[in-house]
Design a protein around this motif. Structure first.
Motif, short mmCIF file in Angstrom:
data_model
loop_
_atom_site.label_atom_id
_atom_site.label_comp_id
_atom_site.label_asym_id
_atom_site.label_seq_id
_atom_site.Cartn_x
_atom_site.Cartn_y
_atom_site.Cartn_z
N LEU A 232 0.62 -1.20 -0.06
CA LEU A 232 0.05 0.04 0.23
C LEU A 232 0.94 1.08 0.11
N SER A 233 0.36 2.37 -0.39
CA SER A 233 1.18 3.73 -0.67
C SER A 233 -0.10 4.77 -0.28
N ALA A 234 0.50 5.75 0.29
CA ALA A 234 -0.56 7.02 0.48
C ALA A 234 0.18 8.31 0.30
N GLN A 235 -0.34 9.08 0.01
CA GLN A 235 -0.03 10.37 -0.40
C GLN A 235 -0.89 11.80 0.23
N TRP A 236 -0.35 12.60 0.70
CA TRP A 236 -0.91 14.03 0.90
C TRP A 236 -0.27 15.02 0.38
N GLU A 237 -0.93 16.20 0.17
CA GLU A 237 -0.32 17.52 -0.68
C GLU A 237 -0.89 18.53 -0.43
N HIS A 238 0.03 19.49 -0.17
CA HIS A 238 -0.34 20.83 0.02
C HIS A 238 0.44 21.82 -0.82
N THR A 239 -0.14 23.18 -1.40
CA THR A 239 0.87 24.04 -1.65
C THR A 239 1.10 24.95 -0.43
N ILE A 240 2.25 25.36 -0.41
CA ILE A 240 2.84 26.09 0.71
C ILE A 240 3.60 27.46 0.14
N LEU A 241 3.31 28.62 1.16
CA LEU A 241 3.96 29.81 0.73
C LEU A 241 5.07 29.99 2.06
N VAL A 242 6.24 30.59 1.69
CA VAL A 242 7.30 30.76 2.74
C VAL A 242 6.74 32.22 3.02
N THR A 243 6.58 32.64 4.26
CA THR A 243 6.14 33.65 4.68
C THR A 243 7.21 34.46 5.68
N ASP A 244 7.04 35.60 6.28
CA ASP A 244 8.22 36.18 7.04
C ASP A 244 8.61 35.29 7.95
N GLU A 245 7.54 34.58 8.75
CA GLU A 245 8.05 34.04 10.17
C GLU A 245 8.10 32.51 9.84
N GLY A 246 7.32 32.01 8.92
CA GLY A 246 7.29 30.51 8.61
C GLY A 246 6.53 30.21 7.40
N TYR A 247 5.54 29.77 7.37
CA TYR A 247 4.79 29.20 6.46
C TYR A 247 3.38 29.50 6.21
N GLU A 248 2.51 29.44 5.25
CA GLU A 248 1.04 29.61 5.22
C GLU A 248 0.72 28.35 4.14
N ILE A 249 -0.16 27.55 4.55
CA ILE A 249 -0.90 26.44 3.84
C ILE A 249 -1.91 27.01 2.84
N LEU A 250 -1.53 27.12 1.67
CA LEU A 250 -2.32 27.91 0.64
C LEU A 250 -3.85 27.14 0.49
N THR A 251 -3.46 25.76 0.39
CA THR A 251 -4.75 25.00 0.13
C THR A 251 -5.34 24.12 1.09
N LEU A 252 -5.18 24.94 2.67
CA LEU A 252 -5.63 24.24 3.92
C LEU A 252 -7.34 24.11 3.80
N ARG A 253 -7.95 23.21 4.27
CA ARG A 253 -9.40 22.98 4.27
C ARG A 253 -9.75 23.15 5.56
N GLU A 254 -11.02 23.56 5.99
CA GLU A 254 -11.79 23.71 7.06
C GLU A 254 -11.51 22.87 7.98
N GLU A 255 -11.55 21.32 7.71
CA GLU A 255 -11.60 20.16 8.28
C GLU A 255 -9.93 20.10 9.05
N GLU A 256 -9.12 20.89 8.51
CA GLU A 256 -7.78 21.02 9.18
C GLU A 256 -7.52 22.13 10.09
N SER A 257 -8.38 23.19 10.03
CA SER A 257 -8.05 24.62 10.45
C SER A 257 -7.73 24.44 11.99
N ILE A 258 -8.07 23.21 12.78
CA ILE A 258 -8.02 23.30 14.16
C ILE A 258 -6.32 22.85 14.47
N LEU A 259 -5.58 22.68 13.40
CA LEU A 259 -4.04 22.22 13.51
C LEU A 259 -3.41 23.52 14.10
#
Ligand code: MF3
Ligand code: CO
Ligand code: CO
Length: 259
Positions: A232-259
């Protein structure tokens, strides 16, 4: 190849594309059930992307890819082509969405478990998702790109899983696939890898196998990548922006926003 730094205006456009790609995964979720074909999933996504979101599905005709999304089931690592094959209980499936809005790409994927899941399938999906998040958490200006892969590789190993080496994440923007290559394991070249800068955008999309890391591409369709040992193989993918302090997840979904 140099890594492009996005202007504030381009970043706004990347935010829009990222959000729209995430919306497609939210839309398709309730349809991922036993008995539906991956062609039907493709059709639902295609129509939503084109008619509702007014976007272009980037995979369609990309280097000859025949469909609007990738659907990769069980031992398929990536680039699975939607077909008349029906999903069945216990399958795990990655749905990979890339949309183009205003010229800019948003690229994201997640795993779905069909019906009742086995311990094995839950484990590979969870470890792959953790690998993606651990990779994302490394991102900030000034670090070496290779740190991402090193962190992912360590986590995969700790869980007795392997990281696919033949495919990587990528810079993204006006181009679907641009510099840099985002490697998801420790290739021993971390200290020579590029230093991240604010305004870079790229994907992190580890492909994690329950067995060996080796993969093979179908000689029949030229696209479907499977594990050599059929694990079995699994994959997850996000598009990321490097910000002044760290990162922003540009493809974040509502179900993840608790992270
Ligand atoms: N979306 C995939 C990625 O994450 C690429 C798919 S290319 C296709 O980079 F042609 F197979 F669609
Ligand atoms: Co990608
Ligand atoms: Co993708």
């Amino acid at each position: 190849m140099s890594i492009s730094i996005k202007t504030p205006d381009e970043i706004d456009k990347m935010r829009t594309s990222g959000k729209l790609a995430a919306d497609v995964l939210d839309m398709i979720g309730p349809h991922v059930r036993a008995g539906i074909s991956t062609d039907e999933l493709d059709k639902l996504c295609h129509e939503y992307i084109v008619n509702e979101l007014k976007c272009i599905p980037a995979p369609l005709n990309y280097h000859g890819f025949p469909k609007s999304i990738c659907t990769s089931i069980n031992n398929v690592v990536c680039h699975g082509i939607p077909s008349d094959k029906l999903l069945k209980k216990g399958d795990i499936i990655n749905i990979d969405i890339t949309v183009i809005k205003d010229g800019y790409h948003g690229d994201t994927s997640k795993m779905f478990i069909v019906g009742k899941s086995s311990v094995k399938s839950q484990r590979i999906c969870r470890v792959a998702q953790e690998c993606m998040y651990i990779g994302i958490e490394q991102v900030k200006p000034g670090i070496r790109l290779g740190k991402i892969g090193r962190a992912i590789g360590t986590h995969a190993e700790k869980n007795n899983c392997s990281v696919v080496r033949d495919y990587c994440g990528h810079g993204i923007g006006l181009d679907f696939h641009a510099a840099p290559q985002v490697i998801h394991y420790d290739d021993g070249k971390v200290d020579n890898s590029p230093i991240l800068e604010e305004g870079m955008t790229f994907t992190i999309e580890p492909m994690i196998n329950l067995g060996d890391y080796q993969v093979a591409t179908s000689k029949v369709d030229g696209w479907t990548v499977t594990t050599k040992d059929r694990s079995l193989s699994a994959q997850w993918e996000h598009t990321i922006l490097v910000t002044d302090e760290g990162y922003e997840i540009l493809t974040l979904r509502e179900e993840e926003s608790i992270l």
